[in-house]
Write an enzyme that holds these catalytic residues in place. Structure first.
Site, PDB file in Angstrom:
ATOM      1  CB  SER A  45      29.352  42.497  24.153  1.00  0.00           C
ATOM      2  OG  SER A  45      30.398  41.583  23.897  1.00  0.00           O
ATOM      3  CE  LYS A 112      29.737  39.771  15.813  1.00  0.00           C
ATOM      4  NZ  LYS A 112      28.842  40.907  16.065  1.00  0.00           N
ATOM      5  CD  GLU A 181      22.621  39.557  19.811  1.00  0.00           C
ATOM      6  OE1 GLU A 181      23.543  39.932  19.067  1.00  0.00           O
ATOM      7  OE2 GLU A 181      22.481  39.945  20.995  1.00  0.00           O
TER       8      GLU A 181
HETATM    9  O1  KIV Z   1      29.477  42.033  20.720  1.00  0.00           O
HETATM   10  C1  KIV Z   1      29.252  40.827  20.901  1.00  0.00           C
HETATM   11  O2  KIV Z   1      29.676  40.217  21.885  1.00  0.00           O
HETATM   12  C2  KIV Z   1      28.440  40.144  19.901  1.00  0.00           C
HETATM   13  C3  KIV Z   1      27.820  38.851  20.317  1.00  0.00           C
HETATM   14  C4  KIV Z   1      26.611  39.148  21.126  1.00  0.00           C
HETATM   15  C5  KIV Z   1      27.517  37.980  19.153  1.00  0.00           C
HETATM   16  O3  KIV Z   1      28.246  40.641  18.836  1.00  0.00           O
END
Ligand code: KIV
Length: 263
Positions: A45, A112, A181
């Site tokens: 993000s 992740k 999400e």
């Molecule tokens: O990129 C990010 O900040 C995320 C969150 C929305 C979980 O993956």
């Protein structure tokens, strides 16, 4: 001071206490969050709130590694997860090469990756090779162009069944926790109940095992748009603008610098 959580402690939190995860993109904010948050996520993000882009897709591995290094410099005690950006895990082999770079070039504790059942073999390959993985199911921001928008999931029985299958597959592959999400709250609760690893929600209601928010959203710094699930704990944008306006006013009035700020 926060004691750094191990993967075992993160897993043991399920059913005991909700986990608090927050994003950070630099050492400055990471240092502020470090004594409080359980987990800091270097989310892709950052491509939007830090990089000013309209989605997360153009974030590169180099950028993610750079920001992860910065966050780890500020966060001495938090468990740090680095997002694998779009296009860096199309196959298990490529995912391992790129995740290995994240681990070799930063002290991140885990990576992740977005995806459910279809990413299970990739997650297993990473875990088998010593990379701790956090899954990410439900609304997948990296699929925004492929799906033609950000689509809330869990709206019917077949989506709910798929989400439970996704969570189970990601858990079986070895992920130590899962971000969920943009999912209807009742379905997200069922998903959390269907696995033994913590399920951390964003826009997924309060029945899951923890929450994650993007820091620039929850501090009210990001003004482009505010999703329904975002609670602003600070009016950051207004406070920053007010402070900069005060500075400008004082510069123009020559009242800054005053005596105490002058050598
Ligand atoms: O990129 C990010 O900040 C995320 C969150 C929305 C979980 O993956």
């Amino acid at each position: 001071m926060n004691t750094k959580l191990s993967i075992t402690k993160i897993q043991k939190a399920k059913g005991d206490r909700p986990l608090t995860m927050i994003t950070a993109y630099d050492a400055l904010f990471a240092k502020l969050f470090d004594p409080i948050a359980d987990i800091i996520l270097v989310g892709d993000s950052l491509n939007m709130s830090f990089g000013g882009k309209k989605d997360t897709l153009s974030a590169t591995l180099e950028q993610m590694i750079y920001h992860t290094q910065a966050v780890c410099n500020g966060a001495q005690n938090s468990f740090v997860i680095a997002d694998m950006p779009f296009g860096t895990y199309p196959t298990a082999g490529i995912a391992l090469e790129n995740a290995t770079r994240v681990f070799q070039e930063s002290p991140a504790d885990a990576v992740k990756i977005e995806g459910g059942e279809e990413k299970a073999s990739t997650i297993k390959h990473l875990v088998d090779n010593g990379i701790a993985v956090c899954g990410h199911i439900g609304l997948l921001p990296q699929s925004v162009r492929g799906e033609g928008g950000y689509k809330i999931k869990g709206k019917n029985d077949s989506e709910a069944t798929q989400l439970i299958a996704d969570a189970k597959a990601v858990e079986k592959a070895g992920a130590f926790c899962i971000v969920i999400e943009g999912v209807k709250a009742d379905v997200a609760t069922l998903v959390a109940q269907s696995v033994n690893v913590p399920v951390i929600g964003i826009g997924a209601g309060s029945g899951v095992d923890g929450q994650v928010l993007v820091f620039s959203d929850m501090l009210g710094l990001f003004e482009e748009f505010t999703p329904k699930f975002v609670k602003k704990y600070l009016n950051g944008a207004d406070l920053v603008k007010e402070a900069v306006q005060n500075y400008k006013d004082e510069v123009e009035a020559r009242s800054f610098p005053d005596e105490i700020h002058t050598y």
